[in-house]
Design a protein around this motif. Structure first.
Motif, PDB file in Angstrom:
ATOM      1  N   ASN A  23       0.849  -1.184   0.000  1.00  0.00           N
ATOM      2  CA  ASN A  23       0.000   0.000   0.000  1.00  0.00           C
ATOM      3  C   ASN A  23       0.885   1.234   0.000  1.00  0.00           C
ATOM      4  O   ASN A  23       1.047   1.909   0.999  1.00  0.00           O
ATOM      5  N   ASP A  24       1.489   1.517  -1.149  1.00  0.00           N
ATOM      6  CA  ASP A  24       2.410   2.650  -1.238  1.00  0.00           C
ATOM      7  C   ASP A  24       1.745   3.897  -1.817  1.00  0.00           C
ATOM      8  O   ASP A  24       2.412   4.846  -2.187  1.00  0.00           O
ATOM      9  N   ASN A  25       0.424   3.885  -1.917  1.00  0.00           N
ATOM     10  CA  ASN A  25      -0.359   5.033  -2.384  1.00  0.00           C
ATOM     11  C   ASN A  25      -0.007   5.476  -3.799  1.00  0.00           C
ATOM     12  O   ASN A  25      -0.149   6.643  -4.132  1.00  0.00           O
ATOM     13  N   ILE A  26       0.479   4.582  -4.606  1.00  0.00           N
ATOM     14  CA  ILE A  26       0.778   4.917  -5.990  1.00  0.00           C
ATOM     15  C   ILE A  26      -0.279   4.282  -6.874  1.00  0.00           C
ATOM     16  O   ILE A  26      -0.510   3.090  -6.823  1.00  0.00           O
ATOM     17  N   ASP A  27      -0.896   5.104  -7.689  1.00  0.00           N
ATOM     18  CA  ASP A  27      -1.935   4.637  -8.598  1.00  0.00           C
ATOM     19  C   ASP A  27      -1.271   4.227  -9.906  1.00  0.00           C
ATOM     20  O   ASP A  27      -1.056   5.048 -10.789  1.00  0.00           O
ATOM     21  N   ASN A  28      -0.929   2.965 -10.028  1.00  0.00           N
ATOM     22  CA  ASN A  28      -0.245   2.491 -11.224  1.00  0.00           C
ATOM     23  C   ASN A  28      -1.184   2.281 -12.397  1.00  0.00           C
ATOM     24  O   ASN A  28      -0.749   1.939 -13.486  1.00  0.00           O
ATOM     25  N   ASP A  29      -2.483   2.451 -12.181  1.00  0.00           N
ATOM     26  CA  ASP A  29      -3.437   2.280 -13.268  1.00  0.00           C
ATOM     27  C   ASP A  29      -3.626   3.553 -14.076  1.00  0.00           C
ATOM     28  O   ASP A  29      -4.152   3.509 -15.180  1.00  0.00           O
ATOM     29  N   THR A  30      -3.237   4.702 -13.528  1.00  0.00           N
ATOM     30  CA  THR A  30      -3.417   5.966 -14.228  1.00  0.00           C
ATOM     31  C   THR A  30      -2.388   6.067 -15.345  1.00  0.00           C
ATOM     32  O   THR A  30      -1.216   5.821 -15.139  1.00  0.00           O
ATOM     33  N   ILE A  31      -2.863   6.451 -16.516  1.00  0.00           N
ATOM     34  CA  ILE A  31      -1.982   6.519 -17.676  1.00  0.00           C
ATOM     35  C   ILE A  31      -1.850   7.973 -18.097  1.00  0.00           C
ATOM     36  O   ILE A  31      -2.834   8.699 -18.209  1.00  0.00           O
ATOM     37  N   SER A  32      -0.627   8.392 -18.356  1.00  0.00           N
ATOM     38  CA  SER A  32      -0.385   9.737 -18.867  1.00  0.00           C
ATOM     39  C   SER A  32      -0.822   9.793 -20.323  1.00  0.00           C
ATOM     40  O   SER A  32      -0.780   8.789 -21.034  1.00  0.00           O
ATOM     41  N   GLU A  33      -1.236  10.978 -20.739  1.00  0.00           N
ATOM     42  CA  GLU A  33      -1.711  11.155 -22.107  1.00  0.00           C
ATOM     43  C   GLU A  33      -1.195  12.455 -22.676  1.00  0.00           C
ATOM     44  O   GLU A  33      -0.825  13.363 -21.933  1.00  0.00           O
ATOM     45  N   VAL A  34      -1.208  12.536 -24.004  1.00  0.00           N
ATOM     46  CA  VAL A  34      -0.872  13.775 -24.699  1.00  0.00           C
ATOM     47  C   VAL A  34      -1.991  14.088 -25.677  1.00  0.00           C
ATOM     48  O   VAL A  34      -2.409  13.227 -26.454  1.00  0.00           O
ATOM     49  N   PHE A  35      -2.482  15.315 -25.612  1.00  0.00           N
ATOM     50  CA  PHE A  35      -3.473  15.815 -26.565  1.00  0.00           C
ATOM     51  C   PHE A  35      -2.779  16.901 -27.384  1.00  0.00           C
ATOM     52  O   PHE A  35      -2.227  17.842 -26.816  1.00  0.00           O
ATOM     53  N   GLU A  36      -2.804  16.776 -28.694  1.00  0.00           N
ATOM     54  CA  GLU A  36      -2.181  17.782 -29.564  1.00  0.00           C
ATOM     55  C   GLU A  36      -3.263  18.572 -30.280  1.00  0.00           C
ATOM     56  O   GLU A  36      -4.145  17.992 -30.923  1.00  0.00           O
ATOM     57  N   TYR A  37      -3.195  19.889 -30.168  1.00  0.00           N
ATOM     58  CA  TYR A  37      -4.173  20.797 -30.780  1.00  0.00           C
ATOM     59  C   TYR A  37      -3.478  21.552 -31.908  1.00  0.00           C
ATOM     60  O   TYR A  37      -2.487  22.242 -31.685  1.00  0.00           O
ATOM     61  N   THR A  38      -4.013  21.408 -33.121  1.00  0.00           N
ATOM     62  CA  THR A  38      -3.434  22.087 -34.275  1.00  0.00           C
ATOM     63  C   THR A  38      -4.346  23.222 -34.716  1.00  0.00           C
ATOM     64  O   THR A  38      -5.517  23.274 -34.351  1.00  0.00           O
ATOM     65  N   ASN A  39      -3.774  24.117 -35.507  1.00  0.00           N
ATOM     66  CA  ASN A  39      -4.521  25.246 -36.056  1.00  0.00           C
ATOM     67  C   ASN A  39      -5.121  26.112 -34.942  1.00  0.00           C
ATOM     68  O   ASN A  39      -6.264  26.550 -35.031  1.00  0.00           O
ATOM     69  N   VAL A  40      -4.331  26.335 -33.893  1.00  0.00           N
ATOM     70  CA  VAL A  40      -4.771  27.174 -32.778  1.00  0.00           C
ATOM     71  C   VAL A  40      -4.494  28.629 -33.135  1.00  0.00           C
ATOM     72  O   VAL A  40      -3.366  28.989 -33.465  1.00  0.00           O
ATOM     73  N   ASN A  41      -5.543  29.457 -33.065  1.00  0.00           N
ATOM     74  CA  ASN A  41      -5.422  30.864 -33.424  1.00  0.00           C
ATOM     75  C   ASN A  41      -5.798  31.749 -32.244  1.00  0.00           C
ATOM     76  O   ASN A  41      -6.864  31.584 -31.652  1.00  0.00           O
ATOM     77  N   ASN A 155       6.615   7.474 -19.662  1.00  0.00           N
ATOM     78  CA  ASN A 155       6.458   6.291 -20.507  1.00  0.00           C
ATOM     79  C   ASN A 155       5.306   6.467 -21.505  1.00  0.00           C
ATOM     80  O   ASN A 155       4.458   5.590 -21.663  1.00  0.00           O
ATOM     81  N   ILE A 156       5.298   7.627 -22.163  1.00  0.00           N
ATOM     82  CA  ILE A 156       4.245   7.959 -23.125  1.00  0.00           C
ATOM     83  C   ILE A 156       4.659   7.494 -24.512  1.00  0.00           C
ATOM     84  O   ILE A 156       5.760   7.782 -24.969  1.00  0.00           O
ATOM     85  N   ASP A 157       3.771   6.787 -25.170  1.00  0.00           N
ATOM     86  CA  ASP A 157       3.962   6.380 -26.554  1.00  0.00           C
ATOM     87  C   ASP A 157       3.415   7.514 -27.422  1.00  0.00           C
ATOM     88  O   ASP A 157       2.198   7.686 -27.538  1.00  0.00           O
ATOM     89  N   GLU A 158       4.312   8.283 -28.036  1.00  0.00           N
ATOM     90  CA  GLU A 158       3.869   9.458 -28.797  1.00  0.00           C
ATOM     91  C   GLU A 158       3.030   9.098 -30.031  1.00  0.00           C
ATOM     92  O   GLU A 158       2.304   9.945 -30.525  1.00  0.00           O
ATOM     93  N   SER A 159       3.111   7.860 -30.473  1.00  0.00           N
ATOM     94  CA  SER A 159       2.263   7.462 -31.599  1.00  0.00           C
ATOM     95  C   SER A 159       0.786   7.421 -31.182  1.00  0.00           C
ATOM     96  O   SER A 159      -0.099   7.375 -32.020  1.00  0.00           O
ATOM     97  N   LYS A 160       0.532   7.437 -29.871  1.00  0.00           N
ATOM     98  CA  LYS A 160      -0.850   7.420 -29.358  1.00  0.00           C
ATOM     99  C   LYS A 160      -1.332   8.813 -28.961  1.00  0.00           C
ATOM    100  O   LYS A 160      -2.343   8.955 -28.293  1.00  0.00           O
ATOM    101  N   THR A 161      -0.592   9.843 -29.368  1.00  0.00           N
ATOM    102  CA  THR A 161      -1.010  11.223 -29.113  1.00  0.00           C
ATOM    103  C   THR A 161      -2.359  11.449 -29.766  1.00  0.00           C
ATOM    104  O   THR A 161      -2.565  11.134 -30.936  1.00  0.00           O
ATOM    105  N   ILE A 162      -3.295  12.004 -28.998  1.00  0.00           N
ATOM    106  CA  ILE A 162      -4.636  12.282 -29.505  1.00  0.00           C
ATOM    107  C   ILE A 162      -4.594  13.653 -30.180  1.00  0.00           C
ATOM    108  O   ILE A 162      -4.335  14.664 -29.529  1.00  0.00           O
ATOM    109  N   LYS A 163      -4.844  13.692 -31.495  1.00  0.00           N
ATOM    110  CA  LYS A 163      -4.756  14.941 -32.260  1.00  0.00           C
ATOM    111  C   LYS A 163      -6.139  15.544 -32.424  1.00  0.00           C
ATOM    112  O   LYS A 163      -7.081  14.875 -32.815  1.00  0.00           O
ATOM    113  N   ILE A 164      -6.202  16.844 -32.124  1.00  0.00           N
ATOM    114  CA  ILE A 164      -7.475  17.562 -32.155  1.00  0.00           C
ATOM    115  C   ILE A 164      -7.269  18.846 -32.955  1.00  0.00           C
ATOM    116  O   ILE A 164      -6.372  19.635 -32.642  1.00  0.00           O
TER     117      ILE A 164
END
Length: 166
Positions: A23-41, A155-164
């Motif tokens: 019980n080390d209080n670490i949430d190993n199930d949470t996954i980091s993510e990247v959202f990429e926003y293009t054409n931002v004005n 440990n983010i796989d950049e090929s899984k970046t969510i593009k918006i």
């Protein structure tokens, strides 16, 4: 017979007491993510944009926002916000800053004469929002200014970046 039962019960209690849980209080199930926003004005109405996430993040998560500022030898250069540019005399020219909620990030362009800032700083910007699990940021000495170091540490796989597209 009674003594043997007591001895076995005592051994059983010692054995059960020595069992521990991890019980080390670490949430190993949470996954980091990247959202990429293009054409931002950043337009003259208020020079800010709202980057809505594709889904709600956890209350404990933190957010980092990076702006693509160029490339060097085929590698993208990502700058962590807030990012500030100064005039030659040392006064503020412009600054990118942000705030965030569980649902979105609002990025602001601030400065004294934004109408005359070149369009290269206002139009067709590419921004990345990196979702950092809350437990990670508290105990880590990572250099958040270095986008590549953040991606590697999380440990983010950049090929899984969510593009918006904005």
């Amino acid at each position: 017979m009674r003594k043997i039962t007591l001895i076995l019960a005592f051994i059983g209690m010692i054995t059960l007491q020595s069992c521990t849980t991890n019980n080390d209080n670490i949430d190993n199930d949470t996954i980091s993510e990247v959202f990429e926003y293009t054409n931002v004005n950043f337009l003259p109405n208020d020079y800010s944009v709202v980057l809505t996430y594709p889904h709600t993040i956890f209350n404990s998560d933190m957010v980092l926002v990076y702006r693509l500022s160029g490339s060097f030898q085929g590698e993208d250069i990502w700058k962590l916000l807030p990012e500030t540019y100064y005039f030659d005399d040392g006064t503020l020219d412009l600054r990118y800053d942000f705030d965030f909620t569980r649902f979105d990030s609002e990025v602001h362009l601030e400065g004294y004469d934004l109408a005359n800032v070149t369009n290269g700083y206002k139009l067709n910007q590419i921004l990345r929002v990196v979702v950092v699990p809350g437990y990670f940021g508290k105990n880590n000495k990572m250099n958040f200014n270095d986008y590549k170091a953040v991606v590697k540490a999380l440990n983010i796989d950049e090929s899984k970046t969510i593009k918006i597209k904005q």
